[in-house]
Design an enzyme around this catalytic site. Structure first.
Site, PDB file in Angstrom:
ATOM      1  N   THR A  40       1.507   1.688   5.051  1.00  0.00           N
ATOM      2  CA  THR A  40       0.983   0.512   5.169  1.00  0.00           C
ATOM      3  C   THR A  40       2.002  -0.375   5.938  1.00  0.00           C
ATOM      4  OG1 THR A  40      -0.960   0.907   3.685  1.00  0.00           O
ATOM      5  CG2 THR A  40      -0.387  -1.375   4.052  1.00  0.00           C
ATOM      6  N   TYR A  53      -7.415  -0.990   8.116  1.00  0.00           N
ATOM      7  CA  TYR A  53      -6.230  -1.159   8.958  1.00  0.00           C
ATOM      8  C   TYR A  53      -5.784   0.355   9.226  1.00  0.00           C
ATOM      9  CZ  TYR A  53      -3.868  -0.139   4.626  1.00  0.00           C
ATOM     10  OH  TYR A  53      -3.374   0.767   3.426  1.00  0.00           O
ATOM     11  N   THR A 119       2.440   4.188   0.218  1.00  0.00           N
ATOM     12  CA  THR A 119       2.292   3.670  -1.353  1.00  0.00           C
ATOM     13  C   THR A 119       1.783   5.082  -2.066  1.00  0.00           C
ATOM     14  OG1 THR A 119       0.567   2.278  -1.454  1.00  0.00           O
ATOM     15  CG2 THR A 119       2.798   1.371  -1.189  1.00  0.00           C
ATOM     16  N   ASP A 120       0.627   5.693  -1.441  1.00  0.00           N
ATOM     17  CA  ASP A 120      -0.386   6.639  -2.117  1.00  0.00           C
ATOM     18  C   ASP A 120       0.604   7.956  -2.613  1.00  0.00           C
ATOM     19  OD1 ASP A 120      -2.454   5.009  -1.229  1.00  0.00           O
ATOM     20  OD2 ASP A 120      -3.115   6.459   0.109  1.00  0.00           O
ATOM     21  N   LYS A 192       2.042   4.922  -9.186  1.00  0.00           N
ATOM     22  CA  LYS A 192       1.068   3.895  -8.604  1.00  0.00           C
ATOM     23  C   LYS A 192      -0.141   3.989  -9.501  1.00  0.00           C
ATOM     24  CE  LYS A 192      -1.277   2.787  -4.371  1.00  0.00           C
ATOM     25  NZ  LYS A 192      -1.904   2.925  -3.171  1.00  0.00           N
ATOM     26  N   GLU A 312      -1.523  20.255 -30.950  1.00  0.00           N
ATOM     27  CA  GLU A 312      -2.538  20.968 -31.391  1.00  0.00           C
ATOM     28  C   GLU A 312      -2.857  22.481 -30.848  1.00  0.00           C
ATOM     29  OE1 GLU A 312      -6.125  18.301 -30.492  1.00  0.00           O
ATOM     30  OE2 GLU A 312      -7.347  19.799 -31.210  1.00  0.00           O
TER      31      GLU A 312
HETATM   32  N1  DGL Z   1      -2.668   5.347   3.461  1.00  0.00           N
HETATM   33  C1  DGL Z   1      -1.825   5.135   2.569  1.00  0.00           C
HETATM   34  C2  DGL Z   1      -0.577   5.277   2.470  1.00  0.00           C
HETATM   35  O1  DGL Z   1      -0.003   5.401   3.746  1.00  0.00           O
HETATM   36  C3  DGL Z   1      -1.998   3.551   2.518  1.00  0.00           C
HETATM   37  C4  DGL Z   1      -1.387   2.987   1.309  1.00  0.00           C
HETATM   38  C5  DGL Z   1      -0.243   2.080   1.382  1.00  0.00           C
HETATM   39  O2  DGL Z   1       0.782   2.548   2.143  1.00  0.00           O
HETATM   40  O3  DGL Z   1      -0.016   1.156   0.781  1.00  0.00           O
HETATM   41  O4  DGL Z   1      -0.004   5.633   1.584  1.00  0.00           O
END
Ligand code: DGL
Length: 355
Positions: A40, A53, A119-120, A192, A312
């Site tokens: 992103t 986007y 971020t993913d 995340k 357990e």
């Molecule tokens: N498609 C996601 C990625 O590239 C978007 C999330 C992001 O970058 O914040 O990880």
């Protein structure tokens, strides 16, 4: 006439002094290479307020062109490694990235590296690099939750802060770091936690290791686990990583996916168990068969925080490895790297205890 030429000489001398100062200032700045992978932070959308986007649509030079203040922080150049949404991150990009960073540091080409990333899956790449980059020089991953075209986009400040952290001497020998939303996390523990919020990154077992405020860097703690220079995982000549899949635990589970993994010929499995790693009984039978087929099994937890150890269930007696407080996706990374070195359960367990 005399006065005019005197003025010219004064101006000339001033220009020389000024340019010498500029050169000296540039000489003092840390040399930071920004490796771009997409996400992103390099994304653009059709509307300033829309959720839609496209990830990875602008180049590294466009990215730093939008934040000219970066040039006061460091001598910067960019290189593109990939331009993808990080849901498409894969082993070959990981290998390319880790090898390039090792090369940049061993050749002395730069003092620090910033990796821009979606971020993913940022946490997985960060942890992979934490174990495969063998240098004390700072490596900082950064991204954004909002595309550059959104109102109140977070990418510019995140990038400014990431370059500040990377260029700072106090960031050395701390392992790979993640900088998002004014917080600094270590690669092993960051995850995340929210689908869309800008404050999505956290370490549920202990919080950030530091903060960065308009480029001012403050550290308060560091990871006790081994990383970078102390990591035994070398990638020399490796062009393929072992195949490890994750299977998720839930009520009324079955052995369907475990059998699929056995038939698919995987090298390792991470089971994201319930609670303290507990496994549904049919699934447990499947995991025992997987181990009989030479597949290494690591038990982690779907809870999101806390340790998995014998409790357990006596996992170690069953021949399984316990993940400590490493989440399932990071356990997968460590099992992949461990399997490059050994199939021995005790040795894999000690990698999980130490890293
Ligand atoms: N498609 C996601 C990625 O590239 C978007 C999330 C992001 O970058 O914040 O990880």
């Amino acid at each position: 006439m005399k006065n005019k030429s005197r003025l010219k000489v004064v101006l000339f001398v001033l220009m020389i002094i000024l340019s010498a100062q500029i050169t000296l200032a540039a000489f003092d700045l840390p040399r930071v290479v920004i490796l771009t992978t997409g996400g992103t932070i390099a994304g653009t959308g059709g509307s300033e307020v829309g959720a839609g986007y496209t990830s990875g649509s602008i180049s590294g030079d466009e990215l730093i062109g939008a934040v000219p203040e970066l040039l006061n922080l460091a001598e910067i150049r960019t290189e593109e490694i990939s331009n993808i949404g990080s849901q498409d991150m894969n082993d070959s990009i990981w290998l390319k990235l880790a090898c390039r960073i090792n090369e940049l540091f061993s050749s002395g080409e730069c003092d620090a590296v910033v990796v821009t990333h979606g971020t993913d899956t940022m946490e997985e790449t960060a942890y992979f690099l934490n174990l495969t980059v063998h240098s004390g020089n700072p490596v900082v991953l950064v991204g954004s939750m909002r595309p550059s075209t959104a109102i109140s986009a977070d990418g510019s400040m995140n990038l400014y802060n990431a370059v500040s952290v990377a260029g700072s001497k106090v960031s050395e020998n701390r392992g790979v770091l993640v900088v998002m939303n004014d917080k600094i996390f270590n690669a092993r523990d960051v995850t995340k936690t929210n689908t869309t919020n800008v404050d999505t990154f956290d370490n549920p077992n202990g919080g950030p290791v530091g903060y960065v405020n308009f480029g001012d860097v403050f550290f308060y703690s560091s990871s006790e686990k081994k990383h970078t220079c102390e990591s035994p995982f070398l990638l020399n000549g490796i062009d393929k990583l072992p195949r490890v899949e994750i299977i998720y635990g839930y009520s009324n589970n079955s052995r369907l996916f475990v059998d699929a993994a056995i038939n698919g010929g995987v090298d390792g499995l991470v089971y994201a168990g319930v609670g303290n790693g507990n496994v549904y009984s049919d699934t447990m039978e499947g995991l025992k068969d997987a181990m009989k087929n030479g597949i290494s099994v690591v038990v982690s937890s779907r809870t999101g925080s806390g340790r998995v150890d014998n409790g357990e269930t006596d996992f170690k007696n069953l021949g399984m490895v316990t993940a400590d407080n490493l989440n399932p996706q990071k356990s997968r990374v460590l099992l992949m790297l461990s399997l490059m070195k050994t199939k021995n359960t005790e040795e894999i367990q000690s990698f999980f205890d130490e890293h």
